[in-house]
Design an enzyme around this catalytic site. Structure first.
Site, mmCIF file in Angstrom:
data_model
loop_
_atom_site.group_PDB
_atom_site.id
_atom_site.type_symbol
_atom_site.label_atom_id
_atom_site.label_comp_id
_atom_site.label_asym_id
_atom_site.label_seq_id
_atom_site.Cartn_x
_atom_site.Cartn_y
_atom_site.Cartn_z
ATOM 1 N N TYR A 150 -9.407 5.595 7.291
ATOM 2 C CA TYR A 150 -9.562 5.978 8.698
ATOM 3 C C TYR A 150 -10.590 7.101 8.741
ATOM 4 O O TYR A 150 -10.338 8.187 8.218
ATOM 5 C CB TYR A 150 -8.232 6.484 9.268
ATOM 6 C CG TYR A 150 -7.181 5.411 9.475
ATOM 7 C CD1 TYR A 150 -6.434 4.916 8.404
ATOM 8 C CD2 TYR A 150 -6.915 4.900 10.747
ATOM 9 C CE1 TYR A 150 -5.468 3.935 8.600
ATOM 10 C CE2 TYR A 150 -5.948 3.923 10.958
ATOM 11 C CZ TYR A 150 -5.229 3.446 9.877
ATOM 12 O OH TYR A 150 -4.268 2.482 10.074
ATOM 13 N N HIS A 156 0.820 -1.208 0.000
ATOM 14 C CA HIS A 156 0.000 0.000 0.000
ATOM 15 C C HIS A 156 0.856 1.261 0.000
ATOM 16 O O HIS A 156 1.798 1.372 0.779
ATOM 17 C CB HIS A 156 -0.929 0.021 1.217
ATOM 18 C CG HIS A 156 -2.121 -0.879 1.057
ATOM 19 N ND1 HIS A 156 -3.256 -0.748 1.809
ATOM 20 C CD2 HIS A 156 -2.349 -1.909 0.207
ATOM 21 C CE1 HIS A 156 -4.140 -1.663 1.433
ATOM 22 N NE2 HIS A 156 -3.604 -2.388 0.470
ATOM 23 N N TYR A 167 3.725 6.768 10.063
ATOM 24 C CA TYR A 167 2.909 5.598 9.705
ATOM 25 C C TYR A 167 3.772 4.534 9.023
ATOM 26 O O TYR A 167 3.640 3.340 9.319
ATOM 27 C CB TYR A 167 1.750 6.016 8.790
ATOM 28 C CG TYR A 167 0.678 4.955 8.662
ATOM 29 C CD1 TYR A 167 -0.456 4.983 9.464
ATOM 30 C CD2 TYR A 167 0.805 3.906 7.751
ATOM 31 C CE1 TYR A 167 -1.436 4.004 9.369
ATOM 32 C CE2 TYR A 167 -0.168 2.919 7.647
ATOM 33 C CZ TYR A 167 -1.287 2.974 8.465
ATOM 34 O OH TYR A 167 -2.247 1.997 8.369
ATOM 35 N N PRO A 197 -4.362 0.459 18.673
ATOM 36 C CA PRO A 197 -4.088 -0.039 17.324
ATOM 37 C C PRO A 197 -4.207 1.005 16.213
ATOM 38 O O PRO A 197 -3.873 0.709 15.063
ATOM 39 C CB PRO A 197 -5.136 -1.144 17.136
ATOM 40 C CG PRO A 197 -6.226 -0.811 18.097
ATOM 41 C CD PRO A 197 -5.588 -0.118 19.247
ATOM 42 N N LYS A 242 1.070 0.116 15.041
ATOM 43 C CA LYS A 242 2.488 0.088 15.423
ATOM 44 C C LYS A 242 2.895 -1.117 16.278
ATOM 45 O O LYS A 242 4.094 -1.378 16.437
ATOM 46 C CB LYS A 242 2.832 1.357 16.209
ATOM 47 C CG LYS A 242 2.890 2.589 15.362
ATOM 48 C CD LYS A 242 4.196 2.654 14.595
ATOM 49 C CE LYS A 242 4.134 3.554 13.390
ATOM 50 N NZ LYS A 242 3.884 2.901 12.124
HETATM 51 C C1 PHB Z 1 -5.851 -4.261 10.675
HETATM 52 O O1 PHB Z 1 -5.822 -4.527 9.464
HETATM 53 O O2 PHB Z 1 -6.214 -5.092 11.506
HETATM 54 C C2 PHB Z 1 -5.454 -2.899 11.117
HETATM 55 C C3 PHB Z 1 -4.945 -2.013 10.191
HETATM 56 C C4 PHB Z 1 -4.569 -0.737 10.583
HETATM 57 C C5 PHB Z 1 -4.718 -0.365 11.893
HETATM 58 C C6 PHB Z 1 -5.204 -1.259 12.838
HETATM 59 C C7 PHB Z 1 -5.591 -2.527 12.441
HETATM 60 O O3 PHB Z 1 -4.364 0.891 12.274
#
Ligand code: PHB
Length: 393
Positions: free
Chosen positions: A201, A72, A385, A293, A297
């Protein structure tokens, strides 16, 4: 039993450390309290930074990752009915992330360790680490109904936030810094192709939502929910309706629905225990620090810890110098605190705090607008990130 490095826990930290040490010719034993099937089923996040992928490649553990992971180049932020894409390579000098579930990393590392015939014991429950401040620390554990001891030169606690390793550091010598958030995530897996090419997000007045994925056919989605939420209170229909509302955006985008195959609730916490070492006991990954989460990280910090530690143990074996081992805690904590800050920033910028004022909501919107309008603000997000480089030896 006797070994050079006793590793408690077979999550990504313990398994990657075992692989790094095996490659460096340092023997180690991994003790895992759960059974293999349990460890391989645990659902965790799924974003790998460049440094994590580099580490897995360097130890020959990236074959399936390189074949199956989705690469990505950005994420989308959504708020106030609009979307803004943060492009990683252009903002960071070419960095990107890999979408590959932590549970797949764990499966790959377990398979390699067992294929090497190297010691990894499931159902081995550790009760105590003794003599961490001596030359010969001992791990006491139960396996197949028998009490056993593992005598080590070094012990590494990779046994998570609730593990026994952290408690082996005398309470007077450690300090834990902590923040618990007033919300949790309801996470689902769904047998439906992702409705986006990159993660979304979303900030919304009804709470945060995240669209992630596992494969081109499996979506992973999250909803902010109150602490104490029972997943049974969320029917599939209620989940999809709520996701629809929170991801709503001007334009033609539509969320695809499909059968939900797993539902669980995750609490959100930030925590750091200092120092990450006591004598010959080292803490790595969640045993030393927890991140919410939102910044993806957790796994990456765990990988960074054990890369630093493996290098320090190899340096000790090759030169006799303990300098890098002595620096381990400080070296890791600098990077850990940066990731803590980023995870806290992402979390508090995107979630709806039940005790918030309108003033705070305006600040969140102002910050999101700033990321959309300033390459500097966007680059700050993108750099964190995609992950900061590992410290040099
Ligand atoms: C996930 O794919 O489980 C995931 C991805 C990004 C995040 C948290 C969880 O910030």
């Amino acid at each position: 039993m006797r070994t050079t490095v006793g590793i408690i826990g077979s999550g990504p930290a313990g398994l990657l450390l075992a692989r790094l040490l095996h490659r460096a010719g340092i023997d180690c034993v991994v003790l895992e309290s759960r059974e293999r099937a349990h460890v391989e089923r645990r659902q965790r996040a799924g974003i790998l930074e460049q440094a994590t992928v580099d580490a897995l490649r360097a130890v020959g553990a990236a074959q399936r990752l390189d074949a199956e992971a989705l690469v990505h180049d950005g994420i989308e932020l959504r708020w106030n009915g609009r979307g803004h894409r943060v492009d990683f390579p252009s903002l960071t000098g070419g960095r990107r992330v890999w979408v590959y579930a932590q549970t797949e990393v764990v499966k790959d590392l377990i398979a390699l360790r067992l294929a090497d015939g190297a010691p990894l014991f499931f159902g081995a429950r550790v009760h105590a680490v003794e003599g961490a401040d001596t030359d010969r620390p001992v791990v006491r554990y139960t396996h197949e109904g028998k009490e056993k001891t593992l005598t080590c030169d070094y012990v590494v606690g990779c046994d998570g936030f609730h593990g026994v390793a952290r408690d082996a550091v005398p309470a007077t010598l450690r300090r834990t810094f902590e923040r618990v958030y007033p919300y949790s995530w309801l996470g689902i897996l769904a047998d439906v192709p992702p409705s986006c090419d990159e993660l979304i997000y979303a900030h919304s007045p009804r709470g945060f939502a995240l669209h992630s994925m596992r494969t081109p056919h499996v979506s992973r989605l999250y909803l902010q929910v109150p602490n104490g939420t029972d997943p049974a209170d969320w029917s599939d229909r209620r989940i999809w309706d709520e996701l629809d509302t929170r991801f709503a955006v001007d334009g033609a985008w539509r969320l695809r629905r499909g059968p939900i195959t797993a539902k669980s609730v995750l609490p959100m916490r930030s925590s750091v225990t200092e120092p990450m070492r006591y004598g010959r006991l080292f803490l790595a990954g969640d045993a030393a620090h927890i991140v919410p989460p939102t910044g993806a990280k957790g796994l990456n910090l765990a990988a960074a810890d054990v890369v630093v530690l493996a290098r320090a143990l190899a340096h000790r074996a090759e030169t006799g110098s303990a300098d890098l081992l002595d620096a381990y805690s400080d070296t890791c904590l600098r990077r850990v605190w940066r990731a803590e800050h980023f995870s806290y920033f992402m979390t508090t910028t995107l979630h709806t705090d039940p005790g918030r004022s309108d003033f705070e909501t305006r600040l969140q919107i102002s910050q999101l607008d700033r990321i959309a309008s300033s390459p500097h603000a966007a680059a700050e997000l993108a750099e964190n990130y995609t992950g900061l480089p590992l410290p040099h030896a």
